[in-house]
Design a protein around this motif. Structure first.
Motif, PDB file in Angstrom:
ATOM      1  N   ALA A 279       0.839  -1.202   0.000  1.00 52.44           N
ATOM      2  CA  ALA A 279       0.000   0.000   0.000  1.00 52.44           C
ATOM      3  C   ALA A 279       0.873   1.251   0.000  1.00 52.44           C
ATOM      4  CB  ALA A 279      -0.921  -0.005   1.211  1.00 52.44           C
ATOM      5  N   ILE A 280       0.546   2.191  -0.876  1.00 53.22           N
ATOM      6  CA  ILE A 280       1.295   3.443  -0.998  1.00 53.22           C
ATOM      7  C   ILE A 280       0.317   4.595  -0.884  1.00 53.22           C
ATOM      8  CG2 ILE A 280       2.778   4.848  -2.461  1.00 53.22           C
ATOM      9  CD1 ILE A 280       3.775   2.319  -3.793  1.00 53.22           C
ATOM     10  N   SER A 281       0.571   5.490   0.070  1.00 55.08           N
ATOM     11  CA  SER A 281      -0.218   6.701   0.212  1.00 55.08           C
ATOM     12  C   SER A 281       0.513   7.836  -0.510  1.00 55.08           C
ATOM     13  CB  SER A 281      -0.421   7.047   1.691  1.00 55.08           C
ATOM     14  OG  SER A 281      -1.189   8.210   1.830  1.00 55.08           O
ATOM     15  N   HIS A 282      -0.031   8.296  -1.611  1.00 51.51           N
ATOM     16  CA  HIS A 282       0.629   9.290  -2.454  1.00 51.51           C
ATOM     17  C   HIS A 282       0.470  10.684  -1.850  1.00 51.51           C
ATOM     18  CE1 HIS A 282       1.103   6.322  -5.731  1.00 51.51           C
ATOM     19  NE2 HIS A 282      -0.059   5.862  -5.283  1.00 51.51           N
ATOM     20  N   ARG A 283       1.578  11.409  -1.800  1.00 50.95           N
ATOM     21  CA  ARG A 283       1.590  12.753  -1.220  1.00 50.95           C
ATOM     22  C   ARG A 283       1.794  13.842  -2.259  1.00 50.95           C
ATOM     23  NH1 ARG A 283      -1.099  11.561   3.124  1.00 50.95           N
ATOM     24  NH2 ARG A 283      -0.125   9.896   4.360  1.00 50.95           N
ATOM     25  N   ARG A 284       2.033  13.477  -3.486  1.00 52.38           N
ATOM     26  CA  ARG A 284       2.206  14.453  -4.552  1.00 52.38           C
ATOM     27  C   ARG A 284       1.045  14.365  -5.538  1.00 52.38           C
ATOM     28  NH1 ARG A 284       8.690  14.252  -6.144  1.00 52.38           N
ATOM     29  NH2 ARG A 284       9.482  14.771  -4.055  1.00 52.38           N
ATOM     30  N   GLY A 285       0.862  15.438  -6.279  1.00 47.03           N
ATOM     31  CA  GLY A 285      -0.223  15.457  -7.256  1.00 47.03           C
ATOM     32  C   GLY A 285      -1.595  15.524  -6.627  1.00 47.03           C
ATOM     33  N   LEU A 286      -1.728  16.251  -5.508  1.00 45.55           N
ATOM     34  CA  LEU A 286      -3.001  16.349  -4.797  1.00 45.55           C
ATOM     35  C   LEU A 286      -3.643  17.722  -4.977  1.00 45.55           C
ATOM     36  CD1 LEU A 286      -2.093  14.551  -1.446  1.00 45.55           C
ATOM     37  CD2 LEU A 286      -2.967  13.569  -3.568  1.00 45.55           C
ATOM     38  N   THR A 287      -3.447  18.332  -6.125  1.00 44.59           N
ATOM     39  CA  THR A 287      -4.074  19.618  -6.413  1.00 44.59           C
ATOM     40  C   THR A 287      -5.595  19.460  -6.467  1.00 44.59           C
ATOM     41  OG1 THR A 287      -2.141  20.225  -7.729  1.00 44.59           O
ATOM     42  CG2 THR A 287      -4.117  21.552  -8.020  1.00 44.59           C
ATOM     43  N   PRO A 288      -6.361  20.395  -5.900  1.00 42.21           N
ATOM     44  CA  PRO A 288      -7.830  20.283  -5.930  1.00 42.21           C
ATOM     45  C   PRO A 288      -8.378  20.194  -7.352  1.00 42.21           C
ATOM     46  CG  PRO A 288      -7.152  21.949  -4.357  1.00 42.21           C
ATOM     47  CD  PRO A 288      -5.915  21.546  -5.098  1.00 42.21           C
ATOM     48  N   PHE A 289      -9.499  19.498  -7.472  1.00 42.74           N
ATOM     49  CA  PHE A 289     -10.191  19.370  -8.752  1.00 42.74           C
ATOM     50  C   PHE A 289     -11.056  20.606  -8.994  1.00 42.74           C
ATOM     51  CE2 PHE A 289      -9.088  15.024  -7.895  1.00 42.74           C
ATOM     52  CZ  PHE A 289      -8.943  14.425  -9.135  1.00 42.74           C
ATOM     53  N   VAL A 290     -11.074  21.048 -10.239  1.00 44.13           N
ATOM     54  CA  VAL A 290     -11.905  22.172 -10.678  1.00 44.13           C
ATOM     55  C   VAL A 290     -12.940  21.636 -11.659  1.00 44.13           C
ATOM     56  CG1 VAL A 290     -11.923  24.378 -11.888  1.00 44.13           C
ATOM     57  CG2 VAL A 290     -10.049  23.828 -10.340  1.00 44.13           C
ATOM     58  N   PHE A 291     -14.192  22.034 -11.474  1.00 47.46           N
ATOM     59  CA  PHE A 291     -15.246  21.557 -12.367  1.00 47.46           C
ATOM     60  C   PHE A 291     -15.302  22.409 -13.627  1.00 47.46           C
ATOM     61  CE2 PHE A 291     -19.578  21.440 -13.994  1.00 47.46           C
ATOM     62  CZ  PHE A 291     -19.761  20.068 -14.124  1.00 47.46           C
ATOM     63  N   VAL A 292     -15.405  21.737 -14.772  1.00 46.95           N
ATOM     64  CA  VAL A 292     -15.509  22.414 -16.073  1.00 46.95           C
ATOM     65  C   VAL A 292     -16.742  21.860 -16.784  1.00 46.95           C
ATOM     66  CG1 VAL A 292     -14.386  22.921 -18.263  1.00 46.95           C
ATOM     67  CG2 VAL A 292     -13.005  22.629 -16.204  1.00 46.95           C
ATOM     68  N   PRO A 293     -17.786  22.667 -17.025  1.00 48.40           N
ATOM     69  CA  PRO A 293     -18.957  22.180 -17.780  1.00 48.40           C
ATOM     70  C   PRO A 293     -18.571  21.804 -19.210  1.00 48.40           C
ATOM     71  CG  PRO A 293     -19.430  24.249 -16.645  1.00 48.40           C
ATOM     72  CD  PRO A 293     -17.949  24.038 -16.565  1.00 48.40           C
ATOM     73  N   PHE A 294     -19.375  20.940 -19.799  1.00 45.24           N
ATOM     74  CA  PHE A 294     -19.076  20.479 -21.158  1.00 45.24           C
ATOM     75  C   PHE A 294     -19.076  21.634 -22.163  1.00 45.24           C
ATOM     76  CE2 PHE A 294     -20.731  16.273 -19.557  1.00 45.24           C
ATOM     77  CZ  PHE A 294     -19.514  15.627 -19.645  1.00 45.24           C
ATOM     78  N   GLU A 295     -19.924  22.648 -21.951  1.00 43.01           N
ATOM     79  CA  GLU A 295     -19.964  23.744 -22.915  1.00 43.01           C
ATOM     80  C   GLU A 295     -18.744  24.652 -22.823  1.00 43.01           C
ATOM     81  OE1 GLU A 295     -22.764  24.892 -19.454  1.00 43.01           O
ATOM     82  OE2 GLU A 295     -22.341  23.137 -20.704  1.00 43.01           O
ATOM     83  N   GLU A 296     -17.928  24.500 -21.777  1.00 48.25           N
ATOM     84  CA  GLU A 296     -16.729  25.318 -21.623  1.00 48.25           C
ATOM     85  C   GLU A 296     -15.441  24.521 -21.827  1.00 48.25           C
ATOM     86  OE1 GLU A 296     -16.835  27.272 -17.872  1.00 48.25           O
ATOM     87  OE2 GLU A 296     -18.855  28.087 -18.147  1.00 48.25           O
ATOM     88  N   VAL A 297     -15.571  23.298 -22.306  1.00 48.00           N
ATOM     89  CA  VAL A 297     -14.392  22.441 -22.467  1.00 48.00           C
ATOM     90  C   VAL A 297     -13.405  23.030 -23.464  1.00 48.00           C
ATOM     91  CG1 VAL A 297     -13.675  20.234 -23.468  1.00 48.00           C
ATOM     92  CG2 VAL A 297     -15.425  20.275 -21.696  1.00 48.00           C
TER      93      VAL A 297
END
Length: 315
Positions: A279-297
């Motif tokens: 088991a590996i608990s990753h400490r990098r690459g944990l930037t928050p997710f931002v929501f993007v609607p399909f019409e703004e892709v």
């Protein structure tokens, strides 16, 4: 006594005020100083005179909640019409369909004063009309060759998540940009595109999710997220609390029926069932997710290359 120049200016101003505008003639209105509507009972808007209220109601009933929010900004009549609970009840029952209609009706009665619109704005919910994107960067040293100092490169990669009301979601980790990945973030995507599916649960603002990486040594990816929004009803941010990979036995894999979340629900963070895959608990690459609607892709800033946006703060 006015001069000829002043008389000409006054004549031009009067002529300008009396001239009918083509776009305003559709409403039967002329631009006059201090003009008022003679009959206050008649709606001056052409769309309200030509479109019956019943047909307008049917149009609103087929619009998405976020389109209703935009339509509420058009005029006062639309704003009060859109507050009808029937427009928000269907959206709430679809957003929290895993909770069940009976439980949703009980919550809206006791926790939100019987207002489905208030429940839509204040209750945490995942959005299904777009993708949640996490943009991550790291520094990689290059080859020195004939230079004295080593060059460095800024490497950018993304985590993509798309949720569905049924409790399933899609996950992809890739260096491809948003407008390229959005085309195949669906259940028809092939294994070559590295889009993996899993299950999730939402409890208040906490999201628990798990997917399986197939292969010679199957690996389970467990994800814990916290849902929030930049304003009421937005729900456009996901904070990545933990990201853990661990091994799984073949016997457990056969008994899971494809639902990894139900199998690993009671696991500890460092627990693994395959000694070859710790088991590996990753400490990098944990930037928050931002929501993007399909019409703004296509127009999102997340499509910008590293040289134009080397760092991104989601807020």
């Amino acid at each position: 006594m006015a001069t000829k120049g002043e008389e000409a200016v006054c004549f031009q101003q009067m002529h300008f005020m009396e001239t009918s505008r083509p776009w305003l003639s559709l409403y039967g209105v002329r631009v006059r100083p201090g003009s008022t509507i003679s009959n206050p009972d008649v709606d001056p808007a052409l769309i309200h005179r030509c479109l019956p209220d019943e047909l307008l109601f049917e149009i609103f009933a087929r619009m998405t909640p976020y389109s209703l929010g935009r339509a509420a900004c058009v005029c006062r009549k639309w704003r009060y019409t859109i507050r009808n609970p029937i427009f928000w009840r269907g959206a709430c029952l679809k957003a929290w369909q895993m909770t069940g209609p009976a439980e949703n009706c009980r919550l809206v009665r006791f926790s939100y004063g019987g207002s489905w619109r208030k429940m839509w704005l204040l209750r945490p919910r995942l959005r299904f009309d777009g993708l949640y994107v996490s943009r991550n960067t790291y520094i990689r040293a290059g080859v020195a060759e004939w230079k004295v100092t080593n060059p460095v490169h800024v490497v950018c990669y993304y985590r993509y998540i798309r949720f569905y009301p049924s409790g399933r979601f899609l996950y992809k980790n890739s260096s491809q940009r948003l407008k390229e990945v959005a085309k195949y973030m669906n259940f028809r995507a092939s294994n070559a595109e590295c889009v993996f599916s899993g299950h999730y649960t939402l409890t208040n603002d906490q999201v628990e999710a798990a997917i399986l990486y197939p292969g010679l040594r199957p690996t389970v990816l467990r994800i814990r997220l916290r849902l929030r929004g930049t304003c009421d009803g937005a729900n456009n941010r996901l904070d990545l609390l933990s990201l853990v990979t661990s091994g799984i036995n073949d016997s457990e894999l056969n008994d899971s029926d494809g639902n990894m979340l139900g199998m690993v629900e009671g696991w500890q963070e460092d627990e693994t069932h395959n000694l070859d895959v710790p088991a590996i608990s990753h400490r990098r690459g944990l930037t928050p997710f931002v929501f993007v609607p399909f019409e703004e892709v296509e127009t999102s800033v997340l499509n910008l290359p590293v040289d134009k946006m080397d760092y991104f703060v989601p807020g």
